[in-house]
Design a protein around this motif. Structure first.
Motif, PDB file in Angstrom:
ATOM      1  N   ASN A   1       0.832  -1.316   0.133  1.00 33.73           N
ATOM      2  CA  ASN A   1      -0.092  -0.080  -0.096  1.00 33.73           C
ATOM      3  C   ASN A   1       0.856   1.173   0.055  1.00 33.73           C
ATOM      4  O   ASN A   1       0.367   2.474  -0.270  1.00 33.73           O
ATOM      5  N   ASP A   2       2.123   1.283   0.279  1.00 33.79           N
ATOM      6  CA  ASP A   2       2.909   2.356   0.442  1.00 33.79           C
ATOM      7  C   ASP A   2       3.277   2.851  -1.059  1.00 33.79           C
ATOM      8  O   ASP A   2       4.589   2.672  -1.462  1.00 33.79           O
ATOM      9  N   SER A   3       2.622   3.187  -1.727  1.00 35.35           N
ATOM     10  CA  SER A   3       2.651   3.677  -3.324  1.00 35.35           C
ATOM     11  C   SER A   3       1.666   4.856  -3.340  1.00 35.35           C
ATOM     12  O   SER A   3       0.523   4.857  -2.901  1.00 35.35           O
ATOM     13  N   PRO A   4       2.079   5.660  -4.310  1.00 41.80           N
ATOM     14  CA  PRO A   4       1.125   6.772  -4.851  1.00 41.80           C
ATOM     15  C   PRO A   4       0.001   6.045  -5.581  1.00 41.80           C
ATOM     16  O   PRO A   4      -1.078   6.743  -6.073  1.00 41.80           O
ATOM     17  N   PHE A   5       0.242   4.822  -6.153  1.00 41.37           N
ATOM     18  CA  PHE A   5      -0.672   4.171  -7.266  1.00 41.37           C
ATOM     19  C   PHE A   5      -1.452   3.501  -6.560  1.00 41.37           C
ATOM     20  O   PHE A   5      -1.197   2.994  -5.297  1.00 41.37           O
ATOM     21  N   GLY A   6      -2.627   3.099  -6.965  1.00 39.41           N
ATOM     22  CA  GLY A   6      -3.580   2.120  -6.456  1.00 39.41           C
ATOM     23  C   GLY A   6      -4.462   1.487  -7.578  1.00 39.41           C
ATOM     24  O   GLY A   6      -5.514   1.397  -7.320  1.00 39.41           O
ATOM     25  N   LEU A   7      -3.857   0.916  -8.382  1.00 32.29           N
ATOM     26  CA  LEU A   7      -4.593   0.300  -9.800  1.00 32.29           C
ATOM     27  C   LEU A   7      -5.327  -0.893  -9.351  1.00 32.29           C
ATOM     28  O   LEU A   7      -6.368  -1.298  -8.976  1.00 32.29           O
ATOM     29  N   GLY A   8      -4.250  -1.835  -9.383  1.00 30.01           N
ATOM     30  CA  GLY A   8      -4.805  -3.311  -9.276  1.00 30.01           C
ATOM     31  C   GLY A   8      -3.889  -4.157  -8.171  1.00 30.01           C
ATOM     32  O   GLY A   8      -2.986  -3.525  -7.848  1.00 30.01           O
ATOM     33  N   GLY A   9      -4.156  -5.538  -7.949  1.00 24.31           N
ATOM     34  CA  GLY A   9      -3.107  -6.063  -7.410  1.00 24.31           C
ATOM     35  C   GLY A   9      -3.664  -7.593  -7.096  1.00 24.31           C
ATOM     36  O   GLY A   9      -4.945  -7.813  -7.765  1.00 24.31           O
ATOM     37  N   SER A  10      -2.964  -8.420  -6.591  1.00 27.03           N
ATOM     38  CA  SER A  10      -3.451  -9.953  -6.453  1.00 27.03           C
ATOM     39  C   SER A  10      -2.913 -10.545  -5.220  1.00 27.03           C
ATOM     40  O   SER A  10      -2.002 -10.088  -4.873  1.00 27.03           O
ATOM     41  N   VAL A  11      -3.706 -11.432  -4.677  1.00 33.42           N
ATOM     42  CA  VAL A  11      -3.341 -12.294  -3.621  1.00 33.42           C
ATOM     43  C   VAL A  11      -3.617 -13.879  -3.941  1.00 33.42           C
ATOM     44  O   VAL A  11      -4.661 -14.116  -4.403  1.00 33.42           O
ATOM     45  N   TRP A  12      -2.664 -14.698  -3.516  1.00 37.52           N
ATOM     46  CA  TRP A  12      -2.877 -15.910  -3.656  1.00 37.52           C
ATOM     47  C   TRP A  12      -2.558 -16.731  -2.342  1.00 37.52           C
ATOM     48  O   TRP A  12      -1.530 -16.533  -1.644  1.00 37.52           O
ATOM     49  N   GLY A  13      -3.421 -17.595  -2.102  1.00 37.57           N
ATOM     50  CA  GLY A  13      -3.410 -18.358  -0.920  1.00 37.57           C
ATOM     51  C   GLY A  13      -4.229 -19.738  -1.123  1.00 37.57           C
ATOM     52  O   GLY A  13      -5.468 -19.476  -1.894  1.00 37.57           O
ATOM     53  N   ARG A  14      -3.930 -20.641  -0.431  1.00 38.18           N
ATOM     54  CA  ARG A  14      -5.003 -21.891  -0.307  1.00 38.18           C
ATOM     55  C   ARG A  14      -6.385 -21.447   0.433  1.00 38.18           C
ATOM     56  O   ARG A  14      -7.483 -22.007   0.266  1.00 38.18           O
ATOM     57  N   ASP A  15      -6.163 -20.762   1.563  1.00 38.10           N
ATOM     58  CA  ASP A  15      -7.180 -20.447   2.530  1.00 38.10           C
ATOM     59  C   ASP A  15      -7.668 -19.233   1.845  1.00 38.10           C
ATOM     60  O   ASP A  15      -7.299 -18.138   1.965  1.00 38.10           O
TER      61      ASP A  15
END
Ligand code: NAD
Length: 484
Positions: A410-424
Motif C-alpha cells: 500500500n505504500d505507493s502513490p498508485f492504487g490500480l490493481g493487485g492480486s493475492v494468492w493463498g490456499r485459504d
C-alpha cells in the motif's frame, strides 16, 4: 476534405494509405509522421498528422451528429453497434496482423485475442441498457432519474492495447447516445485509423471520428469548448495535465492511469501451480500493461525454490517478432519505452542488485528487444520496486510477515490493481480487502468483463471503465420532478 472512398474491401493485409476519419469522410492531411515496427526498428507506414483545424472539424461534425444520434432509441443504437462489430469481424485477421506490426505483440497470443475481445465487447455492451429510475412515486408527485448523454466525448488512448482500450470507450459512449472523437497514441495510430475507416461505412457521418497526430492534439482536445468529456488512458503524469487543462471548461473526466501493482503470494499458497499465471501477469504484453504485476512479493519460506521455478518457466519463452508463430514475447513498443526500461536495468546493475535471468540487451539486434529479467530480492526502496517499469523486468521480493507486506504493497502513490494468492481463500480475501486499489484478484489474474468496473484508486485513476458504473460516467444524471 475529400470523399476518397467509403468501400472497405476485406484483405488480409491492409497496406494503407491511412486517412483521418472526419464527418464520415476519409480525409488526407498535408503532413504525416512515420510509424515504426518495433520488431525491426523500420518504418511500417506513414500516418496522417491532423492540424488543429481538422480536429475542430471532427468536433464540429461530432456535435452536429449528436443532434440526430441522441434521438435514436437504445435498440437502434444497438443495431448500429452490432453492425460495427460485424464489419470489424470481417477485417479481424487484417486488424490483428496490423496490430502486431505496429505494436509488436505476438499475433496468436496477443493481437488476435485483443481484436476478438474488442469485437465481443462491442456486442455485449450493445445489449446493455441504462433505465430510468423511479426515485419516488407518491400521491402528490413522481421523481425520476434519467441518464442523458453528455454530447461529444474525446477519447485519448495509449500504445499498449491500442484496439481494446479505444473500443472500450467507443461502445459505451455510443450506446449512451454520445458521439466521439478519438486521438490514438502517435506510436500506434494505424489500427485505430483503420477501425475508424471501417466505422465510416456503418455509422452516420460524425458519430465516430479519428484524428491522429502528435501529442499536441491532446491538450487541444482537453481544452476544447465543444468536447463535454475526456476519456483518457495513459500515464499518471499526462493525466495530471489532462485534469489541469480540462478545468477551464469543467469537462467530465474518466482517467485510467499508471500503476505499480503488487502480487502477494501468501505462506500457504500453491505457488507452483500459480507460476504460469504470475509469470504472464507480469510479462504479458512484454510487461507493458497497466494492471501487470510490477512487484511480486513471496514468502521467505519458499523463496529459493520459487525463484528457480519462475526462472525455469521464463526460460521456455521465446523473445522475437510477433509474426513468428513460436514467439511468445514481443519487443518494447517504442524507442522511448525501450530507453526508459533500460534505465531500470542500469539502476539495478549500478546498485549491485541480483539479476538471476536476463539483464543484457543485445545491442546488435534491430528492434526494441529487452529480455525477460528477474531481479532477486531488490530492496524495497529501489527504483524497480518503487516506480512503474512498464517492461519485462520482474522484481521478486521476499517478506516475512503478512501485515508488513500489506503495508509495503500500500505504500505507493498508485492504487490500480493487485492480486493475492493463498490456499485459504478467506485469509486471502481478508488480505485483498486491505489493499488500497481499484481492483484486486484472488487466486486468479486479470479476469475482466463488460459488467466488471475497471479503474484505479489514488493516483491510478478517476472513475472506471466497464461495468454499469463506467457506463454511467458517459451520462448526465438528470432528475425529473413532476407534480401529479
Ligand atoms: P502517455 O500518457 O504518454 O500517452 C497517452 C495518450 O495521451 C497518448 O495518446 C498521448 O498522445 C496523449 N497525450 C500526451 N500528452 C498529452 C497532453 N498533454 N494532454 C492530453 N493528451 C496527451 O501514456 P502511454 O505511454 O501511451 O501509456 C503508458 C501509460 O499508460 C502507463 O503509465 C500505463 O500504466 C498507463 N495505462 C493505464 C491503463 C489503465 O487502464 N489504467 C491502461 C493502459 C495504460
Amino acid at each position: 476534405m475529400s470523399n476518397l472512398s467509403r468501400s472497405i474491401a476485406p484483405a488480409n493485409l491492409f497496406e494503407g494509405p491511412y486517412y483521418l476519419s472526419i464527418a464520415g469522410e476519409l480525409v488526407e492531411t498535408k503532413d504525416s509522421f512515420a510509424v515504426i515496427n518495433p520488431a525491426t526498428g523500420l518504418v511500417l507506414a506513414n500516418a496522417p498528422a491532423a492540424t488543429s483545424e481538422q480536429l475542430d472539424q471532427a468536433v464540429t461534425a461530432a456535435k452536429s451528429a449528436f443532434k440526430r444520434w441522441s434521438l435514436l432509441s437504445y435498440d437502434e443504437r444497438q443495431s448500429y453497434l452490432n453492425a460495427y462489430a460485424d464489419a470489424l469481424e470481417v477485417h479481424r485477421d487484417e486488424l490483428a496482423r496490423l496490430l502486431t506490426l505496429e505494436q509488436g505483440k505476438p499475433l496468436k497470443s496477443g493481437a488476435e485475442p485483443e481484436v476478438d475481445q474488442s469485437i465481443s465487447w462491442i456486442r455485449q455492451i450493445a445489449a446493455r441498457r441504462i433505465p430510468v429510475e423511479i426515485l419516488e412515486d407518491t400521491d402528490s408527485h413522481i421523481v425520476e432519474l434519467h441518464h442523458t448523454p453528455l454530447g461529444v466525448v474525446g477519447a485519448i488512448t495509449p500504445w499498449n492495447f491500442p484496439v481494446l482500450l479505444a473500443l472500450w470507450k467507443v461502445a459505451p459512449a455510443l450506446l449512451t447516445d454520445n458521439t466521439m472523437v478519438i486521438k490514438p497514441s502517435p506510436f500506434t495510430p494505424l489500427t485505430t485509423l483503420r477501425f475508424g475507416q471501417i466505422a465510416q461505412s456503418v455509422f452516420p457521418p460524425g458519430v465516430l471520428s479519428i484524428v491522429s497526430g502528435g501529442n499536441e492534439l491532446g491538450p487541444q482536445m482537453t481544452a476544447h469548448p465543444d468536447i463535454a468529456k475526456i476519456s483518457f488512458t495513459g500515464s499518471t503524469e499526462t493525466g495530471k495535465h489532462v485534469i489541469r487543462s480540462a478545468a477551464g471548461t469543467v469537462k467530465r473526466l474518466t482517467l485510467e492511469m499508471g500503476g505499480n501493482d503488487a502480487a502477494i503470494v501468501l505462506p500457504d499458497a500453491d505457488w507452483k501451480a500459480a507460476i504460469p499465471q504470475l509469470f504472464w501477469g507480469a510479462i504479458g504484453n512484454s510487461g507493458q500493461w497497466c494492471v501487470g504485476i510490477k512487484r511480486l512479493y513471496i514468502h521467505r519460506s519458499f523463496h529459493e525454490e520459487f525463484v528457480a521455478a519462475f526462472v525455469e518457466y521464463a526460460r521456455q519463452q521465446k523473445l522475437g517478432d510477433g509474426l513468428d508463430p513460436d514467439v511468445t514475447i514481443g519487443p518494447m513498443q517504442n524507442k522511448m519505452q525501450f530507453d526508459k526500461v533500460r534505465t531500470f536495468l542500469d539502476d539495478i546493475k549500478a546498485n549491485g542488485q541480483k539479476i538471476v535471468l536476463g539483464g543484457e540487451v543485445d545491442e546488435g539486434r534491430p528492434g526494441y528487444f529487452i529480455p525477460v529479467t528477474v531481479v532477486d530480492n531488490p530492496p524495497e526502496n529501489s527504483k524497480i520496486v518503487q516506480e512503474e517499469q512498464f517492461g519485462p523486468i520482474v522484481p521478486i521480493i521476499v517478506y516475512d510477515e503478512v501485515d508488513d507486506v500489506i503495508e509495503r504493497a500500500n505504500d505507493s502513490p498508485f492504487g490500480l490493481g493487485g492480486s493475492v494468492w493463498g490456499r485459504d481463500t478467506r485469509l486471502a480475501v481478508a488480505v485483498a480487502n486491505r489493499l488500497e486499489t481499484g481492483m484486486v484478484w484472488v487466486n486468479e489474474m486479470h479476469t475482466q468483463g463488460v459488467d466488471i468496473p475497471f479503474g484505479g484508486h489514488k493516483q491510478s485513476g478517476v472513475g472506471t471503465e466497464g461495468g454499469h458504473e463506467g457506463r454511467l460516467l458517459f451520462t448526465n444524471p438528470k432528475t425529473l420532478l413532476i407534480k401529479k
